[in-house]
Design a protein around this motif. Sequence first.
Motif, mmCIF file in Angstrom:
data_model
loop_
_atom_site.group_PDB
_atom_site.id
_atom_site.type_symbol
_atom_site.label_atom_id
_atom_site.label_comp_id
_atom_site.label_asym_id
_atom_site.label_seq_id
_atom_site.Cartn_x
_atom_site.Cartn_y
_atom_site.Cartn_z
ATOM 1 N N LYS A 109 -11.830 20.370 -11.454
ATOM 2 C CA LYS A 109 -11.417 20.119 -12.838
ATOM 3 C C LYS A 109 -11.653 21.388 -13.775
ATOM 4 N N LYS A 110 -12.580 22.199 -13.680
ATOM 5 C CA LYS A 110 -12.827 23.251 -14.428
ATOM 6 C C LYS A 110 -11.875 24.243 -14.090
ATOM 7 N N GLU A 111 -11.152 24.155 -12.892
ATOM 8 C CA GLU A 111 -10.284 25.225 -12.392
ATOM 9 C C GLU A 111 -8.678 24.609 -12.961
ATOM 10 N N GLU A 112 -8.802 23.598 -13.923
ATOM 11 C CA GLU A 112 -7.557 23.061 -14.092
ATOM 12 C C GLU A 112 -6.696 22.144 -13.156
ATOM 13 N N ILE A 113 -7.368 21.876 -12.119
ATOM 14 C CA ILE A 113 -6.846 20.963 -10.990
ATOM 15 C C ILE A 113 -6.819 19.327 -11.197
ATOM 16 N N PRO A 114 -5.658 18.859 -11.391
ATOM 17 C CA PRO A 114 -5.564 17.570 -11.958
ATOM 18 C C PRO A 114 -6.536 16.778 -10.989
ATOM 19 N N ILE A 115 -7.399 15.921 -11.476
ATOM 20 C CA ILE A 115 -8.270 14.799 -10.926
ATOM 21 C C ILE A 115 -7.642 14.020 -9.901
ATOM 22 N N PRO A 116 -6.273 13.441 -9.977
ATOM 23 C CA PRO A 116 -5.623 12.731 -8.982
ATOM 24 C C PRO A 116 -5.567 13.737 -7.709
ATOM 25 N N VAL A 117 -5.214 14.868 -8.042
ATOM 26 C CA VAL A 117 -4.972 15.802 -6.927
ATOM 27 C C VAL A 117 -6.217 16.079 -6.126
ATOM 28 N N SER A 118 -7.441 16.186 -6.818
ATOM 29 C CA SER A 118 -8.703 16.762 -6.160
ATOM 30 C C SER A 118 -8.875 15.295 -5.375
ATOM 31 N N THR A 119 -8.984 14.330 -5.813
ATOM 32 C CA THR A 119 -9.301 13.176 -5.353
ATOM 33 C C THR A 119 -8.579 12.776 -4.215
ATOM 34 N N LEU A 120 -7.335 13.062 -4.206
ATOM 35 C CA LEU A 120 -6.363 12.824 -2.874
ATOM 36 C C LEU A 120 -6.820 13.934 -1.769
ATOM 37 N N VAL A 121 -7.033 15.069 -2.114
ATOM 38 C CA VAL A 121 -7.446 15.913 -1.337
ATOM 39 C C VAL A 121 -8.869 15.744 -0.541
ATOM 40 N N LEU A 122 -9.685 15.336 -1.451
ATOM 41 C CA LEU A 122 -11.102 15.003 -0.876
ATOM 42 C C LEU A 122 -11.145 13.695 -0.123
ATOM 43 N N MET A 123 -10.235 12.792 -0.555
ATOM 44 C CA MET A 123 -10.293 11.618 0.107
ATOM 45 C C MET A 123 -9.836 11.746 1.556
ATOM 46 N N VAL A 124 -8.808 12.899 1.893
ATOM 47 C CA VAL A 124 -8.234 12.964 3.219
ATOM 48 C C VAL A 124 -9.375 13.712 3.860
ATOM 49 N N VAL A 125 -10.231 14.843 3.245
ATOM 50 C CA VAL A 125 -11.270 15.462 3.735
ATOM 51 C C VAL A 125 -12.388 14.261 4.340
ATOM 52 N N THR A 126 -12.624 13.432 3.666
ATOM 53 C CA THR A 126 -13.665 12.367 4.018
ATOM 54 C C THR A 126 -13.166 11.506 5.156
ATOM 55 N N ILE A 127 -12.014 10.964 5.122
ATOM 56 C CA ILE A 127 -11.438 10.228 6.205
ATOM 57 C C ILE A 127 -11.211 10.950 7.502
ATOM 58 N N THR A 128 -10.987 12.342 7.613
ATOM 59 C CA THR A 128 -10.931 13.101 8.883
ATOM 60 C C THR A 128 -12.370 13.368 9.159
ATOM 61 N N TYR A 129 -13.240 13.598 8.231
ATOM 62 C CA TYR A 129 -14.616 13.939 8.648
ATOM 63 C C TYR A 129 -15.439 12.790 9.163
ATOM 64 N N LYS A 130 -15.127 11.570 8.813
ATOM 65 C CA LYS A 130 -15.529 10.578 9.338
ATOM 66 C C LYS A 130 -15.057 9.930 10.575
ATOM 67 N N ALA A 131 -13.701 10.412 10.669
ATOM 68 C CA ALA A 131 -12.871 9.754 11.757
ATOM 69 C C ALA A 131 -13.347 10.631 13.157
ATOM 70 N N VAL A 132 -13.851 12.029 13.047
ATOM 71 C CA VAL A 132 -14.141 12.641 13.916
ATOM 72 C C VAL A 132 -15.239 12.252 14.620
ATOM 73 N N LEU A 133 -16.335 11.821 13.973
ATOM 74 C CA LEU A 133 -17.566 11.378 14.285
ATOM 75 C C LEU A 133 -17.352 9.792 15.115
ATOM 76 N N VAL A 134 -16.311 9.040 14.503
ATOM 77 C CA VAL A 134 -16.000 7.854 15.253
ATOM 78 C C VAL A 134 -15.467 8.042 16.637
ATOM 79 N N ILE A 135 -14.473 8.955 16.611
ATOM 80 C CA ILE A 135 -13.888 9.445 17.923
ATOM 81 C C ILE A 135 -14.808 10.030 18.813
ATOM 82 N N ILE A 136 -15.825 10.707 18.427
ATOM 83 C CA ILE A 136 -16.696 11.271 19.389
ATOM 84 C C ILE A 136 -17.782 10.274 19.736
ATOM 85 N N GLY A 137 -18.212 9.281 18.901
ATOM 86 C CA GLY A 137 -19.054 8.438 19.295
ATOM 87 C C GLY A 137 -18.433 7.340 20.043
#
Length: 349
Positions: A109-137
């Motif tokens: 937000k300090k870099e003037e990136i809209p919160i909906p955009v940063s939330t969307l990007v980080l949501m995808v990061v979280t989903i894939t981050y967890k998904a990799v562990l699930v796939i391996i497990g």
Amino acid sequence: MENKKKLLLQVLFLLVVFAGTIYGIFHGEDLGKILHIISTVNPLYLLPAVACVVFFIWGESIIIFYMMHTLNIHLRKWTCFLFSSIGFFFSCITPSASGGQPAQIYYMKKEEIPIPVSTLVLMVVTITYKAVLVIIGLAILIFGNGFIKQYLTGILPVFHLGILLNVLCVIAMFVLVFHTTLAKDILTRGLWLLEKLHLMKKKESRHQRLDAAMTEYQDTAVYLKDHKQVIINVLAITFAQRFALFLSTYFVYRAFGLKEYSVAVIVLLQAVISISVDMLPLPGGMGISETLFLTIFVPVFGAKLLLPGMILSRGLSYYTELILSAALTVLANFTIGGKNKICKKKNKF
């Protein structure tokens, strides 16, 4: 002021867990002997181990850079690396890594990136981050029966719990993203029940935040549906990122002059630890990660080198990550949000 108090409590909690971990591991051990063994390792193998940790942090920054680009927000790679470091630092010091993304959203937000955009990007990061562990497990459960019998019999309950929690987390995220009406109904009813039981005060603002959150999840669903190739690419980068961190333990193993066990076995054993502790309410899985290492790596390092191996492995993975990301977070406080914010054209690194 409230945020500063919360951060102080998180740091104090981290220090308490750290002190307890140190006491539990080193109580009754000959520290001089351990340090002597560590001093005999081949330092040339520790360099690629450190590089693996740096690649782990850098990998997320590339994902952020790449996804922002697909949303027509062009940032410098260095800025994305700072965002990534901020996330890892706050994840390291907060239970269940809960503080990473809120901190990243704040700095974005300090870099003037809209919160909906940063939330969307980080949501995808979280989903894939967890998904990799699930796939391996799940792959280990389905195809690794011999591996499980040979190495994991002593920690199976914790491993199964870790897989279950990660699977439930990924399912919950997909429900929130692709079935927002159902998710909103469940959350609204849950909120109503908590208010009815007087466990929470009834606040209209809380319901408004819930509506706003559901809108963000809808935006994520639209993005996932419209950018399937992007998600595949992000998943591939996340696999490389995860395995790079696991690989650091193999270089520690080789630093002791050992070579009996293959890189695949050591990487999978380290993956098992990550799967087992990822969802537990401990900063960086501290305490339980060390305990699991000392249980499943016995045949790999042997009794004599087990504790020195754990110290180097955890020191290079978790603590190097913590120290490096902390230093870069301090740097981010002085550089993020300055004159050059979002770039209209793609900048060179």
